[in-house]
Motif scaffolding. Structure first.
Motif, PDB file in Angstrom:
ATOM      1  N   ALA A  89      34.003  26.456  37.279  1.00 29.02           N
ATOM      2  CA  ALA A  89      34.532  25.172  37.726  1.00 29.02           C
ATOM      3  C   ALA A  89      33.371  24.340  38.260  1.00 29.02           C
ATOM      4  O   ALA A  89      32.286  24.869  38.525  1.00 29.02           O
ATOM      5  CB  ALA A  89      35.594  25.386  38.798  1.00 29.02           C
ATOM      6  N   PRO A  90      33.556  23.030  38.401  1.00 22.70           N
ATOM      7  CA  PRO A  90      32.448  22.189  38.878  1.00 22.70           C
ATOM      8  C   PRO A  90      31.842  22.647  40.205  1.00 22.70           C
ATOM      9  O   PRO A  90      30.633  22.579  40.391  1.00 22.70           O
ATOM     10  CB  PRO A  90      33.092  20.808  39.005  1.00 22.70           C
ATOM     11  CG  PRO A  90      34.191  20.821  38.000  1.00 22.70           C
ATOM     12  CD  PRO A  90      34.723  22.226  38.013  1.00 22.70           C
ATOM     13  N   SER A  91      32.680  23.133  41.129  1.00 21.90           N
ATOM     14  CA  SER A  91      32.183  23.502  42.455  1.00 21.90           C
ATOM     15  C   SER A  91      32.062  25.005  42.665  1.00 21.90           C
ATOM     16  O   SER A  91      31.347  25.436  43.567  1.00 21.90           O
ATOM     17  CB  SER A  91      33.097  22.925  43.539  1.00 21.90           C
ATOM     18  OG  SER A  91      33.092  21.513  43.499  1.00 21.90           O
ATOM     19  N   LEU A  92      32.764  25.802  41.872  1.00 27.03           N
ATOM     20  CA  LEU A  92      32.793  27.248  42.059  1.00 27.03           C
ATOM     21  C   LEU A  92      32.451  27.983  40.771  1.00 27.03           C
ATOM     22  O   LEU A  92      32.843  27.557  39.680  1.00 27.03           O
ATOM     23  CB  LEU A  92      34.179  27.710  42.525  1.00 27.03           C
ATOM     24  CG  LEU A  92      34.642  27.311  43.930  1.00 27.03           C
ATOM     25  CD1 LEU A  92      36.094  27.714  44.134  1.00 27.03           C
ATOM     26  CD2 LEU A  92      33.765  27.952  44.993  1.00 27.03           C
ATOM     27  N   THR A  93      31.718  29.074  40.936  1.00 26.94           N
ATOM     28  CA  THR A  93      31.441  29.987  39.833  1.00 26.94           C
ATOM     29  C   THR A  93      31.690  31.397  40.337  1.00 26.94           C
ATOM     30  O   THR A  93      31.392  31.702  41.496  1.00 26.94           O
ATOM     31  CB  THR A  93      29.989  29.863  39.349  1.00 26.94           C
ATOM     32  OG1 THR A  93      29.784  28.540  38.845  1.00 26.94           O
ATOM     33  CG2 THR A  93      29.684  30.865  38.237  1.00 26.94           C
ATOM     34  N   GLY A  94      32.226  32.264  39.487  1.00 27.04           N
ATOM     35  CA  GLY A  94      32.468  33.635  39.921  1.00 27.04           C
ATOM     36  C   GLY A  94      33.314  34.385  38.928  1.00 27.04           C
ATOM     37  O   GLY A  94      33.251  34.146  37.722  1.00 27.04           O
ATOM     38  N   SER A  95      34.165  35.286  39.453  1.00 26.43           N
ATOM     39  CA  SER A  95      35.020  36.079  38.580  1.00 26.43           C
ATOM     40  C   SER A  95      36.162  36.697  39.371  1.00 26.43           C
ATOM     41  O   SER A  95      36.108  36.811  40.600  1.00 26.43           O
ATOM     42  CB  SER A  95      34.214  37.173  37.874  1.00 26.43           C
ATOM     43  OG  SER A  95      33.629  38.061  38.815  1.00 26.43           O
ATOM     44  N   ILE A  96      37.209  37.100  38.623  1.00 22.61           N
ATOM     45  CA  ILE A  96      38.362  37.792  39.184  1.00 22.61           C
ATOM     46  C   ILE A  96      38.295  39.240  38.718  1.00 22.61           C
ATOM     47  O   ILE A  96      38.129  39.520  37.530  1.00 22.61           O
ATOM     48  CB  ILE A  96      39.678  37.154  38.708  1.00 22.61           C
ATOM     49  CG1 ILE A  96      39.731  35.677  39.117  1.00 22.61           C
ATOM     50  CG2 ILE A  96      40.880  37.911  39.282  1.00 22.61           C
ATOM     51  CD1 ILE A  96      40.899  34.922  38.492  1.00 22.61           C
ATOM     52  N   ASN A  97      38.430  40.159  39.643  1.00 25.45           N
ATOM     53  CA  ASN A  97      38.413  41.580  39.334  1.00 25.45           C
ATOM     54  C   ASN A  97      39.812  41.998  38.893  1.00 25.45           C
ATOM     55  O   ASN A  97      40.781  41.878  39.655  1.00 25.45           O
ATOM     56  CB  ASN A  97      37.988  42.375  40.565  1.00 25.45           C
ATOM     57  CG  ASN A  97      37.732  43.831  40.269  1.00 25.45           C
ATOM     58  OD1 ASN A  97      38.077  44.339  39.202  1.00 25.45           O
ATOM     59  ND2 ASN A  97      37.122  44.531  41.219  1.00 25.45           N
ATOM     60  N   LEU A  98      39.952  42.479  37.653  1.00 24.44           N
ATOM     61  CA  LEU A  98      41.256  42.885  37.142  1.00 24.44           C
ATOM     62  C   LEU A  98      41.763  44.161  37.805  1.00 24.44           C
ATOM     63  O   LEU A  98      42.955  44.464  37.723  1.00 24.44           O
ATOM     64  CB  LEU A  98      41.194  43.062  35.628  1.00 24.44           C
ATOM     65  CG  LEU A  98      40.903  41.777  34.831  1.00 24.44           C
ATOM     66  CD1 LEU A  98      40.850  42.066  33.334  1.00 24.44           C
ATOM     67  CD2 LEU A  98      41.931  40.693  35.129  1.00 24.44           C
ATOM     68  N   HIS A  99      40.897  44.920  38.433  1.00 28.96           N
ATOM     69  CA  HIS A  99      41.331  46.076  39.225  1.00 28.96           C
ATOM     70  C   HIS A  99      41.819  45.567  40.585  1.00 28.96           C
ATOM     71  O   HIS A  99      41.040  45.247  41.466  1.00 28.96           O
ATOM     72  CB  HIS A  99      40.191  47.073  39.427  1.00 28.96           C
ATOM     73  CG  HIS A  99      39.884  47.877  38.214  1.00 28.96           C
ATOM     74  ND1 HIS A  99      40.626  48.960  37.811  1.00 28.96           N
ATOM     75  CD2 HIS A  99      38.899  47.739  37.290  1.00 28.96           C
ATOM     76  CE1 HIS A  99      40.124  49.472  36.711  1.00 28.96           C
ATOM     77  NE2 HIS A  99      39.070  48.751  36.361  1.00 28.96           N
ATOM     78  N   GLY A 100      43.128  45.459  40.736  1.00 19.01           N
ATOM     79  CA  GLY A 100      43.698  44.999  41.991  1.00 19.01           C
ATOM     80  C   GLY A 100      43.936  43.513  42.071  1.00 19.01           C
ATOM     81  O   GLY A 100      44.434  43.016  43.078  1.00 19.01           O
ATOM     82  N   ALA A 101      43.576  42.755  41.008  1.00 12.03           N
ATOM     83  CA  ALA A 101      43.747  41.288  41.009  1.00 12.03           C
ATOM     84  C   ALA A 101      43.057  40.656  42.222  1.00 12.03           C
ATOM     85  O   ALA A 101      43.657  39.904  42.987  1.00 12.03           O
ATOM     86  CB  ALA A 101      45.224  40.913  40.960  1.00 12.03           C
ATOM     87  N   LEU A 102      41.776  40.975  42.401  1.00 12.56           N
ATOM     88  CA  LEU A 102      41.001  40.480  43.544  1.00 12.56           C
ATOM     89  C   LEU A 102      40.119  39.311  43.120  1.00 12.56           C
ATOM     90  O   LEU A 102      39.389  39.400  42.128  1.00 12.56           O
ATOM     91  CB  LEU A 102      40.116  41.593  44.108  1.00 12.56           C
ATOM     92  CG  LEU A 102      40.776  42.907  44.518  1.00 12.56           C
ATOM     93  CD1 LEU A 102      39.723  43.886  45.009  1.00 12.56           C
ATOM     94  CD2 LEU A 102      41.817  42.675  45.588  1.00 12.56           C
ATOM     95  N   ILE A 103      40.176  38.231  43.873  1.00 10.08           N
ATOM     96  CA  ILE A 103      39.164  37.174  43.727  1.00 10.08           C
ATOM     97  C   ILE A 103      38.047  37.551  44.698  1.00 10.08           C
ATOM     98  O   ILE A 103      38.130  37.298  45.896  1.00 10.08           O
ATOM     99  CB  ILE A 103      39.745  35.788  44.056  1.00 10.08           C
ATOM    100  CG1 ILE A 103      40.913  35.464  43.127  1.00 10.08           C
ATOM    101  CG2 ILE A 103      38.668  34.718  43.908  1.00 10.08           C
ATOM    102  CD1 ILE A 103      41.585  34.133  43.422  1.00 10.08           C
ATOM    103  N   ASP A 104      37.013  38.209  44.160  1.00  5.14           N
ATOM    104  CA  ASP A 104      35.990  38.804  45.027  1.00  5.14           C
ATOM    105  C   ASP A 104      34.568  38.418  44.634  1.00  5.14           C
ATOM    106  O   ASP A 104      33.610  39.057  45.064  1.00  5.14           O
ATOM    107  CB  ASP A 104      36.129  40.328  45.030  1.00  5.14           C
ATOM    108  CG  ASP A 104      35.926  40.943  43.651  1.00  5.14           C
ATOM    109  OD1 ASP A 104      35.735  40.188  42.679  1.00  5.14           O
ATOM    110  OD2 ASP A 104      35.962  42.186  43.541  1.00  5.14           O
ATOM    111  N   ASP A 105      34.456  37.384  43.831  1.00  5.47           N
ATOM    112  CA  ASP A 105      33.131  36.948  43.380  1.00  5.47           C
ATOM    113  C   ASP A 105      33.147  35.436  43.248  1.00  5.47           C
ATOM    114  O   ASP A 105      33.671  34.896  42.265  1.00  5.47           O
ATOM    115  CB  ASP A 105      32.794  37.621  42.041  1.00  5.47           C
ATOM    116  CG  ASP A 105      31.561  37.004  41.366  1.00  5.47           C
ATOM    117  OD1 ASP A 105      30.648  36.561  42.104  1.00  5.47           O
ATOM    118  OD2 ASP A 105      31.522  36.974  40.119  1.00  5.47           O
TER     119      ASP A 105
END
Length: 599
Positions: free
Chosen positions: A87-103
């Motif tokens: 996204a314009p302001s955020l970069t990262g990833s979602i962990n499919l193990h547990g559905a965690l937004i941790d990055d």
């Protein structure tokens, strides 16, 4: 003279105590600014007890933690079970193990003023030193298996962008399908829509939740005037009252009232959950031990009949506390979101200063120049008051002979003396307090600019000229180590930089233009004041010193101009200074003669 000297020494010692108190407390209690987990336990053998102190911006401070964080991040983020976030302001990833937004990293903000510094990391995975993440799910239920932290979700896309939402799905094999649809905007808001569809034979009970989990090792310093720690708005009122130590002490804190939003704040960053407008979730802050904390939203149980589905929507803010962005989200329905910035009691005055400064920055493109222009505007507004001040000073000087006569006449009756002097003021139309008005007006302006510089992300890492790369931080150059040429760090209370020196010199010049005080004690106080303020102000933000220096220079120019308009005042001031110098020399000579005679 002996009493006067004692008073001056007492004032000097008081200033020394004020300057040295913070450093003395850090020496006596080195744990005070450390994460709660480290306050409760002795440092590891050989560990430096100061490395983990919280800083103004926060983040990991221990070199070992930083190395471990980099190594574990590299390993965790290599996993293929991740959905990218772009996204314009955020970069990262979602962990499919547990559905965690941790990055999550912030695209527009660097870790330091260095141009090659990496982006600020907002979220880090579970069990890393900088652990900070959000999770959406369902609490375990009596009927039907619910997804948990070990669940591997399936995604219908590989990249989450503002134009391409991503949905995670998982079926429990008992007739229930769970889905979390993630959408992201151009700034810092991620919307999680949780749906449970029941295709089983009978009804089930589902209890959605959302949480933010973080360590306090990366927290910014929590000070008397800027809050860092648990935060939220409950029934329309923002709560700054709890810090990490409070939560660790009690285990769980459940604020009263419905949560409008809840999370954790640093000086510049915020992670917060905004609940579904239709729900009335329970909300609390929990200590998980070892310096880990959690902010929870737990919705009331929903009964999902066979053949039906139920949906809950929770929004996650994870990003920088940009005033315009927070205000826009507030206008879109997040109650009091703009107050996530801890303006304090004087928000009504601080925000206009910030908005004016931000507007000036938009015009000139340099915050240092914007601060100078702000100072010019303030001094321009105050110019009529300064004219009245000088007129009052001229009037006060004109009645000095009459005042001296009254003081001599009623020297044995102080009450009568004061009464006659007040009558003289009234008769001559002189206000002895008029000279204080510009100073009183400057105090709230100065405090407002101070709060703006230390609070607002817009001021962070803003350069001025030459060596000043960050107006929100102290002057990086120090005279006592020859501006970094000598290989040692200068103690904080001796860290006098060029800006602090300029502040002292300009204040000294300003006081030199003032009429001499009649009281010898006041003279000595005014002589010391510029150099005391030089030490006091040295650790403050460079932008604040720039404002004060500019104000001093403008005051000197203003005084010079007004002296030209009131030549009698300038002549009287010169005579007063000459008289006081002669009096001081005479007293010294008399004292020396008395001492010689005593021998």
């Amino acid at each position: 003279m002996s009493n006067q000297r004692n008073i001056v020494v007492a004032v000097a010692l008081s200033m020394l105590l004020l300057l040295g108190w913070e450093y003395a407390m850090n020496w006596v209690y080195p744990e005070r600014n450390k994460p709660v987990a480290e306050q409760a336990a002795a440092p590891a053998k050989g560990a430096d007890p100061t490395v983990a102190k919280r800083t103004r911006e926060g983040g990991l401070q221990d070199a070992g933690d930083i190395a471990v964080e980099q190594r574990e991040l590299a390993a965790d983020l290599k996993s293929p079970a991740r959905v990218k976030i772009q996204a314009p302001s955020l970069t990262g990833s979602i962990n499919l193990h547990g559905a965690l937004i941790d990055d999550l990293t912030l695209n527009d903000f660097r870790q330091t003023v260095d141009k090659d510094s990496g982006p600020v990391r907002m979220f880090s995975p579970l069990r890393t030193p900088a652990q900070h993440f959000a999770q959406f799910g369902w609490a375990p239920g009596a009927a039907g298996q619910m997804p948990n932290a070990d669940t591997l979700w399936q995604a219908d896309g590989t990249v989450l962008t503002p134009k391409t939402p991503v949905t995670l799905r998982w079926a429990n094999g008992q007739g229930q399908t769970f889905a979390i649809r993630f959408a992201i905007d151009d700034d810092y808001l991620i919307t999680a829509t949780q749906t449970v569809a029941n295709t089983g034979a009978g009804p089930i009970i589902a209890k959605p939740f959302a949480l933010i989990n973080r360590t306090d090792r990366t927290a910014s310093a929590d000070t008397w005037n800027v809050h860092s720690g648990p935060i939220g708005a409950f029934d329309g009122s923002v709560d700054f009252g709890n810090n990490y130590k409070d939560v660790a002490k009690t285990g769980t804190i459940s604020p009263s009232g419905r949560a409008d939003w809840i999370g954790f704040t640093d000086i510049y960053w915020l992670s917060a959950l905004v609940p579904d407008a239709r729900g009335k979730p329970d909300s609390d802050f929990r200590s998980l031990g070892n310096g880990l904390y959690r902010a929870d939203l737990i919705y009331q149980p929903d009964t999902v009949p066979a053949g039906k589905q139920i949906t809950r929507t929770t929004r996650l803010f994870a990003g920088a506390k940009e005033s315009a962005v927070l205000d826009r989200y507030e206008a879109e329905g997040i109650s009091n979101f703009g107050l996530a910035i801890d303006w304090g009691w004087f928000r009504w005055f601080e925000r206009p200063i910030f908005l004016l400064l931000d507007k000036l920055f938009g015009l000139v493109g340099n915050f240092g120049v914007a601060i100078i222009l702000l100072t010019v505007i303030i001094r321009g507004i105050m110019f009529p008051i300064a004219q009245k001040q000088f007129s009052s000073m001229a009037g006060m000087r004109a009645i000095q002979p009459k005042m001296k006569a009254l003081q001599e006449r009623y020297k044995d009756d102080k009450a009568k003396q004061q009464q006659e002097i007040m009558a003289l003021y009234k008769k001559e139309g002189v206000n002895p307090l008029a000279g204080c008005l510009p100073i009183l007006i400057q105090i709230p302006i100065f405090f407002a600019l101070y709060k703006v510089l230390i609070l607002t992300i817009e001021m962070r890492h803003q350069p001025f000229v030459l060596w000043i790369k960050d107006l929100s931080a102290p002057d990086p150059l120090h005279i006592l180590n020859l501006f970094g040429a000598l290989p040692y760090d200068v103690p904080g209370f001796l860290a006098i930089g060029p800006l602090a020196l300029l502040l002292g010199v300009t204040m000294w010049l300003q006081f030199r233009l003032n009429p001499a005080a009649m009281d010898p004690i006041q003279q000595q106080m005014f002589a010391l004041m510029p150099w005391v303020m030089m030490f006091v102000m040295a650790p403050f933000a460079a932008g604040l010193l720039l404002y004060w220096i500019t104000s001093n220079v403008l005051t000197i120019a203003q005084q010079t101009y007004l002296y030209s308009r009131h030549p009698q005042l300038k002549e009287q001031a010169a005579r007063d200074k000459a008289d006081m110098a002669a009096k001081t020399a005479r007293e010294k000579a008399e004292k020396a003669a008395s001492k010689e005679a005593g021998k």
